[in-house]
Design a protein around this motif. Structure first.
Motif, PDB file in Angstrom:
ATOM      1  N   GLN A   1      11.591  13.471  -4.682  1.00 51.27           N
ATOM      2  CA  GLN A   1      11.242  12.121  -4.246  1.00 51.27           C
ATOM      3  C   GLN A   1       9.784  12.052  -3.822  1.00 51.27           C
ATOM      4  O   GLN A   1       9.078  11.084  -4.129  1.00 51.27           O
ATOM      5  CB  GLN A   1      12.149  11.707  -3.086  1.00 51.27           C
TER       6      GLN A   1
ATOM      7  N   LYS B   1       9.781   1.065  -4.521  1.00 58.23           N
ATOM      8  CA  LYS B   1      10.773   0.444  -5.397  1.00 58.23           C
ATOM      9  C   LYS B   1      10.841  -1.060  -5.162  1.00 58.23           C
ATOM     10  O   LYS B   1      10.922  -1.853  -6.110  1.00 58.23           O
ATOM     11  CB  LYS B   1      12.147   1.081  -5.160  1.00 58.23           C
TER      12      LYS B   1
ATOM     13  N   CYS C   1      12.981   5.613 -10.675  1.00 59.14           N
ATOM     14  CA  CYS C   1      12.875   5.521  -9.224  1.00 59.14           C
ATOM     15  C   CYS C   1      14.270   5.505  -8.601  1.00 59.14           C
ATOM     16  O   CYS C   1      14.521   6.182  -7.603  1.00 59.14           O
ATOM     17  CB  CYS C   1      12.099   4.258  -8.847  1.00 59.14           C
TER      18      CYS C   1
ATOM     19  N   ARG D   1       1.584   2.054 -10.173  1.00 61.61           N
ATOM     20  CA  ARG D   1       1.864   0.816  -9.443  1.00 61.61           C
ATOM     21  C   ARG D   1       0.614  -0.037  -9.323  1.00 61.61           C
ATOM     22  O   ARG D   1       0.646  -1.254  -9.516  1.00 61.61           O
ATOM     23  CB  ARG D   1       2.404   1.145  -8.050  1.00 61.61           C
TER      24      ARG D   1
ATOM     25  N   LEU E   1       9.153   5.869  -0.986  1.00 60.17           N
ATOM     26  CA  LEU E   1       9.635   5.599  -2.351  1.00 60.17           C
ATOM     27  C   LEU E   1      10.503   4.352  -2.372  1.00 60.17           C
ATOM     28  O   LEU E   1      10.459   3.570  -3.335  1.00 60.17           O
ATOM     29  CB  LEU E   1      10.417   6.804  -2.868  1.00 60.17           C
TER      30      LEU E   1
ATOM     31  N   TYR F   1       7.614  12.336  -7.049  1.00 58.51           N
ATOM     32  CA  TYR F   1       7.679  11.137  -7.892  1.00 58.51           C
ATOM     33  C   TYR F   1       6.964   9.971  -7.232  1.00 58.51           C
ATOM     34  O   TYR F   1       6.251   9.208  -7.892  1.00 58.51           O
ATOM     35  CB  TYR F   1       9.143  10.769  -8.161  1.00 58.51           C
ATOM     36  N   SER F   2       7.151   9.841  -5.910  1.00 59.21           N
ATOM     37  CA  SER F   2       6.490   8.755  -5.177  1.00 59.21           C
ATOM     38  C   SER F   2       4.983   8.841  -5.328  1.00 59.21           C
ATOM     39  O   SER F   2       4.318   7.838  -5.598  1.00 59.21           O
ATOM     40  CB  SER F   2       6.866   8.823  -3.695  1.00 59.21           C
TER      41      SER F   2
END
Length: 277
Positions: free
Chosen positions: A240, A139, A228, A251, A135, A243-244
């Motif tokens: 995490q 970011k 993020c 992305r 993650l 979400y990642s």
């Protein structure tokens, strides 16, 4: 009952990923049976929120050590993040607990039954420790894409300025030719002005579209970056991990848009010339 607030600095632009959130954590075992009950304690070893009713059975019947802390103890309990439904199964509306490596799919306790024949189905609570580096890398990628979006917008603004400035010179350049070819000049002037105006309109539209698309993707990046950051700083390892994985496709979409905008070429100047007789 513990309640904490995470407020996005760009809350006026909040979308699907981030906003102002006031969260009361629910008991996870109760949620598995579609019962909504507020959690009062947190098991650090199992990474699980529990209500008073579920606390004792958890300690007695679930194997292993159980470091139980009260949610009201802000130093011990983890920060609670509103994941905006990302950590819920859209099909069964249950908490996501597993990840099927065979199909690269997040699963709830109902979904996992469909994947029972798959070779590798991991429990997120056990594998989520490795999510933070991924993650963090994601970011950094988003920050880089945001910088590229800024650069594209700056290029668009400069290109628009150059187009407008060069267009402003056309009339004076044509006027200087008027003494040599009076009659031809009038026809040529109208022709050039018309063509230049059409070109300016077309180029301005192209630049505007390119800038608007880049501004839109920049706004989307800002939303994703905000969430993020919150998940990285305050989320549990499971959050995490979830979400990642959830924003990988977003992305790719952002990278594709940035790539497409980079390929669009726009004219920075407008010129005029006469054919030699």
């Amino acid at each position: 009952m513990a309640s904490r607030i995470f407020q996005d600095s760009n809350k006026n632009n909040a979308g699907d990923f981030i906003g102002e959130s006031t969260v009361t954590q629910s008991c996870e075992p109760c949620m598995k049976t579609n019962i909504s009950k507020a959690a009062t304690v947190f098991c650090k070893d199992c990474d699980e929120f529990l209500c008073d009713t579920c606390k004792n059975p958890h300690i007695v019947y679930k194997p292993g050590q159980h470091n139980i802390v009260n949610i009201k103890d802000n130093k011990s309990a983890p920060d609670i993040i509103d994941m905006k439904g990302i950590d819920k199964c859209h099909e069964h509306e249950r908490e996501i607990e597993f990840f099927c490596q065979d199909h690269s799919k997040l699963c709830c306790s109902s979904c996992v039954l469909i994947h029972r024949k798959c070779d590798q189905v991991d429990e997120i609570a056990k594998v989520s420790r490795q999510a933070r580096p991924e993650l963090q890398a994601l970011k950094q990628t988003l920050i880089k894409l945001q910088s590229e979006a800024d650069a594209i917008i700056a290029d668009c603004e400069q290109s628009e300025t150059d187009v407008n400035e060069s267009f402003a010179k056309i009339s004076s350049e044509v006027d200087e030719m008027r003494d040599r070819i009076i009659q031809l000049f009038e026809d040529a002037k109208q022709k050039f002005i018309t063509e230049a105006s059409e070109l300016k309109t077309a180029e301005t539209k192209t630049i505007g579209n390119k800038r608007d698309a880049s501004s839109k993707v920049k706004d989307e990046i800002s939303k994703v970056l905000s969430m993020c950051s919150v998940v990285l700083e305050n989320g549990t390892p499971s959050q995490q991990y979830i979400y990642s994985d959830s924003i990988k496709e977003k992305r790719k979409t952002i990278e594709s848009i940035i790539y497409d905008q980079r390929k669009i070429k726009d004219a920075s100047t407008v010129t005029v010339s006469f054919q030699k007789s």
